[in-house]
Scaffold this motif. Structure first.
Motif, PDB file in Angstrom:
ATOM      1  N   VAL A 199      38.459 163.393 128.662  1.00 38.25           N
ATOM      2  CA  VAL A 199      38.480 162.441 129.775  1.00 38.25           C
ATOM      3  C   VAL A 199      39.858 162.474 130.432  1.00 38.25           C
ATOM      4  O   VAL A 199      40.879 162.604 129.759  1.00 38.25           O
ATOM      5  CB  VAL A 199      38.099 161.013 129.302  1.00 38.25           C
ATOM      6  N   ASP A 200      39.852 162.392 131.751  1.00 37.07           N
ATOM      7  CA  ASP A 200      41.080 162.359 132.541  1.00 37.07           C
ATOM      8  C   ASP A 200      41.169 160.968 133.160  1.00 37.07           C
ATOM      9  O   ASP A 200      40.354 160.608 134.014  1.00 37.07           O
ATOM     10  CB  ASP A 200      40.969 163.432 133.639  1.00 37.07           C
ATOM     11  N   THR A 201      42.152 160.183 132.722  1.00 38.32           N
ATOM     12  CA  THR A 201      42.215 158.795 133.202  1.00 38.32           C
ATOM     13  C   THR A 201      43.219 158.632 134.351  1.00 38.32           C
ATOM     14  O   THR A 201      43.620 157.515 134.669  1.00 38.32           O
ATOM     15  CB  THR A 201      42.568 157.825 132.053  1.00 38.32           C
ATOM     16  N   THR A 202      43.599 159.726 134.978  1.00 40.59           N
ATOM     17  CA  THR A 202      44.539 159.627 136.093  1.00 40.59           C
ATOM     18  C   THR A 202      43.865 158.982 137.303  1.00 40.59           C
ATOM     19  O   THR A 202      44.399 158.071 137.930  1.00 40.59           O
ATOM     20  CB  THR A 202      45.038 161.037 136.502  1.00 40.59           C
ATOM     21  N   SER A 203      42.678 159.466 137.649  1.00 37.32           N
ATOM     22  CA  SER A 203      41.948 158.914 138.793  1.00 37.32           C
ATOM     23  C   SER A 203      40.453 158.960 138.480  1.00 37.32           C
ATOM     24  O   SER A 203      39.985 159.934 137.894  1.00 37.32           O
ATOM     25  CB  SER A 203      42.233 159.742 140.046  1.00 37.32           C
TER      26      SER A 203
END
Lengths: 358, 222
Positions: free
Chosen positions: A215-219
């Motif tokens: 998961v990428d929680t940047t955007s």
């Protein structure tokens, strides 16, 4: 070791066998569903056929794997879908102005399992565009760890306005052509398709050798090259190989300006200047969202079986920001490793590694 | 495989849905009832426990994010207009996973799934691969009371957000229970409900055999 024992596909370019003829054409045109919006539609199906279409896909794959009654009974069922029962709920909304009439999502697995005779665990995974690629990765883990012998993985994405209008509200749709990595690309064209992949330990020419989910929680809407590179690297590591071993990458390439740029940057991070050959399959069947994991895997496998890697249609001009030229001519299929990328809303990203060989 | 922590938030809304955002330790912009419900249960389970970035998250839910889905359907089919982008985005199940991951600084695997039993099985494999796993079971009520009664044909509509933090024996905290004898089974006609598992964790009993539809396991408190 986990292999692909059987499969089926029904998409805008028809069923598994006919799809090969379509993949050898130079272009494929989606249909117009209103004044501007284009869509890749499965020919000759009706929305109320929902359960029959799923059942047919599973039966076709079971037949291709020649499974016995016992083998079916002991199989697990994994479904990957982002729209689930929305196509059915929309019919009720249109007809009776009743919203969310058909609630129970479990009905999908129950209906199919009862009809086909599957008695092991049943699961629906819903993680936007990575739903069925994640279902494949999770199913592989279940088999590898001896929890089950076989998993029937189904990717389902059937026509629904909910998704089309939702993507339109984000201004992500192209009104022209789906052009991965092209300088003039202007967005996604959605599509409907359903496919089934049967995974087991029974040896075949196609082995699912690795996979990773991150998961990428940047955007919530935009991926970052760091995360996409990291998911590709983890998938490659899980296959006990290095980036140099990858022969071909099936990119996610939705053809939005930003996503293709980020995927290109991630590819350069993983492979440096030695980018493997790139194939993008969405121009043939559209972006089939939660089902793209199994759909694009089946399209690739069936092409390889027929001795070729499809050309990437609609690509005309190189975009300096991406610096990616996908294969614009058909290639001969090669024995080796194929990396398949799938990225989605909510920063949910996954990559699979497929090995084709003896 | 060990349980390090759990939470069992349940609410029975009578009129309006409660404002969960007020109860959150960490709040996020543009989140809706379902996402806040999930965050509330997860925050209560995690308390101050720190877990690795490569940990996994599973959320199981029967119906997913119903209220945002209804808003999108109403916009398209009753009001004949484009949905609000954030209603569409919140209705996507991966969005809830995003906020839970962001809350706890997790970068590992995140999966939204339709049943808790399957989530446990998949989490078990992650734990075998040395990953810590946060598993939630979240379902919300529909805010439209009339629609709620009509769809569910039941007086008591529950909202719940129940969570387990599981891992191998690797966290610095002391585990509270051990899960063993995990087996997949063919269809069981009279399965335990997952509520029984959380009721057991809150009870004074020391051991519990969970026999679900396709999963059996034993939990022993430590």
């Amino acid at each position: 070791m986990v292999y692909i024992e059987g499969y089926s596909l029904l998409s805008a370019i028809e069923d598994t066998t006919n799809a090969i003829k379509q993949l050898r054409k130079n272009s494929y045109e989606p249909i117009l569903i209103d004044e501007e919006i284009k869509y890749y539609k499965i020919p000759n199906i009706k929305p109320l056929d929902y359960y029959n279409i799923i059942e047919k896909s599973v039966i076709d794959a079971i037949n291709s794997a020649n499974l016995s009654k016992d083998e079916i009974e002991n199989s697990a069922l994994f479904i990957g879908t982002s729209s689930a029962k929305l196509p059915l709920n929309e019919i009720y909304a249109k007809q009776d102005k009743e919203i969310l009439k058909d609630l129970e999502i479990d009905k999908i697995t129950k209906n199919i399992a009862d009809k086909i005779g599957i008695k092991n665990i049943k699961t629906i995974i819903s993680t936007a565009c990575t739903s069925s690629s994640n279902a494949l990765i999770q199913a592989r883990e279940l088999i590898k760890n001896n929890m089950v012998d076989r998993v029937i993985v189904v990717g389902i994405e059937l026509y629904n306005e909910f998704t089309i209008r939702g993507f339109d509200s984000f201004m992500l749709l192209s009104y022209d052509k789906l052009r991965p990595f092209d300088k003039n690309r202007d967005g996604i064209i959605l599509g409907e398709a359903i496919s089934t992949v049967i995974l087991s330990k029974k040896k075949s020419s196609f082995e699912l050798v690795g996979g990773a989910i991150k998961v990428d929680t940047t955007s919530i809407t935009s991926p970052t090259p760091q995360n996409l590179a990291s998911v590709m690297q983890e998938a490659i590591r899980s296959a006990n190989i290095t980036p140099k071993d990858i022969d071909i990458v099936k990119t996610h390439s939705t053809a939005t300006k930003q996503n293709d740029e980020v995927e290109a940057e991630a590819l350069y991070k993983v492979f440096n200047s030695q980018i493997p050959k790139i194939v993008a399959l969405k121009p043939y069947i559209g972006h089939t969202l939660g089902a793209s994991g199994t759909n694009e895997l089946v399209l690739l496998i069936e092409s390889i079986k027929n001795g070729f890697i499809p050309k990437t249609i609609n690509f005309l001009d190189i975009d300096d920001k991406c610096n990616i030229i996908p294969n614009i001519e058909e290639l001969s299929a090669i024995k080796g490793y194929y990396l398949l990328n799938y990225f989605g809303f909510g920063g949910n990203n996954s990559s699979l590694v497929l090995r084709y060989g003896d | 495989m060990y349980i390090y922590s759990f939470s069992n938030y349940t609410d029975i809304p009578t009129d309006n849905l409660s404002d969960k955002k007020k109860l959150l330790i960490k709040r996020f912009n543009r989140t809706d009832n379902f996402i806040n419900l999930a965050l509330l249960g997860a925050q209560r389970c995690m308390k101050d426990i720190k877990i690795n970035k490569d940990s996994s998250i599973y959320i199981s839910s029967k119906n997913g994010n119903m209220n945002s889905t209804i808003k999108v359907l109403e916009a398209i089919f009753l009001e004949n207009k484009l949905p609000m982008p954030f209603n569409f985005l919140n209705s996507v199940n991966a969005s809830t996973l995003f906020f839970i991951a962001q809350n706890f600084n997790i970068e590992g695997k995140t999966i939204f799934i339709n049943n808790f039993e399957s989530a446990i099985v998949q989490a078990y494999i992650d734990v075998l691969n040395n990953k810590t796993t946060l598993i939630g079971n979240v379902d919300e009520a529909i805010s439209d009371c009339e629609l709620r009664q009509k769809r569910f044909k039941s007086k008591d509509i529950k909202e719940y957000s129940r969570w387990l933090l599981i891992s191998s024996n690797s966290l610095t905290e002391k585990p509270i229970a051990k899960i063993s004898d995990i087996k997949l089974t063919t269809d069981n006609k009279s399965p335990n409900d997952i509520t029984n598992l959380f009721d057991f964790l809150e009870s004074s009993s020391s051991s519990f055999n969970f026999i679900g539809k396709n999963l059996s396991l034993n939990i022993t408190k430590l």
